[in-house]
Write a protein that holds these residues in place. Structure first.
Motif, PDB file in Angstrom:
ATOM      1  N   ALA A  13       0.830  -1.200   0.000  1.00  0.00           N
ATOM      2  CA  ALA A  13       0.000   0.000   0.000  1.00  0.00           C
ATOM      3  C   ALA A  13       0.868   1.255   0.000  1.00  0.00           C
TER       4      ALA A  13
ATOM      5  N   GLY B  95      -5.313   5.204  -3.583  1.00  0.00           N
ATOM      6  CA  GLY B  95      -5.731   4.286  -2.539  1.00  0.00           C
ATOM      7  C   GLY B  95      -6.750   3.282  -3.050  1.00  0.00           C
TER       8      GLY B  95
ATOM      9  N   GLY C  21      -4.947   0.780  -5.131  1.00  0.00           N
ATOM     10  CA  GLY C  21      -4.288  -0.200  -4.274  1.00  0.00           C
ATOM     11  C   GLY C  21      -5.266  -1.223  -3.734  1.00  0.00           C
TER      12      GLY C  21
ATOM     13  N   ALA D 201      -4.664   0.203   1.751  1.00  0.00           N
ATOM     14  CA  ALA D 201      -4.293   1.203   0.738  1.00  0.00           C
ATOM     15  C   ALA D 201      -5.303   2.343   0.699  1.00  0.00           C
TER      16      ALA D 201
END
Length: 246
Positions: free
Chosen positions: A35, A157, A160, A188
């Motif tokens: 992450a 994010g 991820g 993440a």
């Protein structure tokens, strides 16, 4: 040091870590190398693609303003300008020449030097305002680097998280890995949203406010120097400039 920024940073870290512990995820649940690589390095990569080198360097330089704002004591500046106006009325503008060399602020030094040189007040205003607006524009562009990072981080994010879920889907045959894999995937998302809302976007907003405050201080300096060049009464100058304080 800006105490509110320090307190806010401590509270942000405490809220994230404390919330993780209270929710049962533990502190270990907040750490994920994958992450970190996707969100942090990805955000830096996006910013480098977006930002010119000079603006990026300026952003790194003004980042410390969040904790150490470059503010002057406006009352002290006004007192100095009023003192200069009194000197100019008694000794003439050339009586201020010794003051120029003692100034550390380049903007203030440049403006006072033009006053001593007898430059026309309107010309002084034009030159100083060009410099003022140019510097403000550069600083705002630098602050927007953090704003841009705050926009990219949550999206990275999500990327991820999707990549993590893809890895989980490939291991459906092993149920023991599903819980850990899903938790790691959502880490993440926490990195992206947390970075944006607890650090990057607040930093950008704080820097823009400081830049606006600094621009007001320089506008006050311009008004004071113009008044000296026009030979105005020191009491009138003080009364006018006090409006910038209040």
């Amino acid at each position: 040091m800006d105490r509110l920024s320090i307190i806010g940073t401590v509270l942000a870290i405490g809220a994230l870590m404390g919330g993780s512990v209270l929710k049962g995820a533990g502190l270990a649940g907040l750490w994920s190398p994958a992450a970190f690589v996707i969100v942090v390095l990805g955000t830096i990569a996006a910013i480098l693609l977006q930002t010119p080198m000079d603006t990026f360097k300026r952003a790194l330089k003004i980042m410390r303003w969040v904790f150490q704002p470059p503010m002057q004591d406006r009352t002290a500046v006004i007192a100095r300008i009023v003192e200069w106006s009194g000197t100019a009325r008694k000794q003439g503008l050339l009586g201020l020449e010794a003051e120029v060399q003692a100034l550390e602020d380049p903007f203030l030094r440049k403006g006072l030097q033009m006053v001593v040189d007898g430059v026309e007040p309107e010309a002084i205003r034009q030159m100083l305002e060009i410099e003022l607006h140019g510097q403000s524009d550069r600083d705002v562009a630098a602050a927007k680097v953090f704003e841009g990072a705050g926009i990219y981080a949550p999206t990275l994010g999500i990327i991820g998280a999707v990549l993590g879920l893809m890895a989980v889907m490939k291991n459906l045959a092993d149920p023991s890995q599903l819980g850990h894999g899903i938790a790691a995937a959502f880490t993440a998302t926490i990195y992206g949203i947390g970075m944006a809302n607890l650090a990057l976007l607040p930093m950008a907003s704080k820097l823009k406010g400081l830049i606006g405050h600094q621009a007001q201080e320089r506008e006050m300096i311009v008004e004071g120097l113009i008044a000296i060049a026009q030979g105005e009464n020191p009491r009138n100058i003080e009364a006018r400039l006090n409006g910038f304080v209040h």
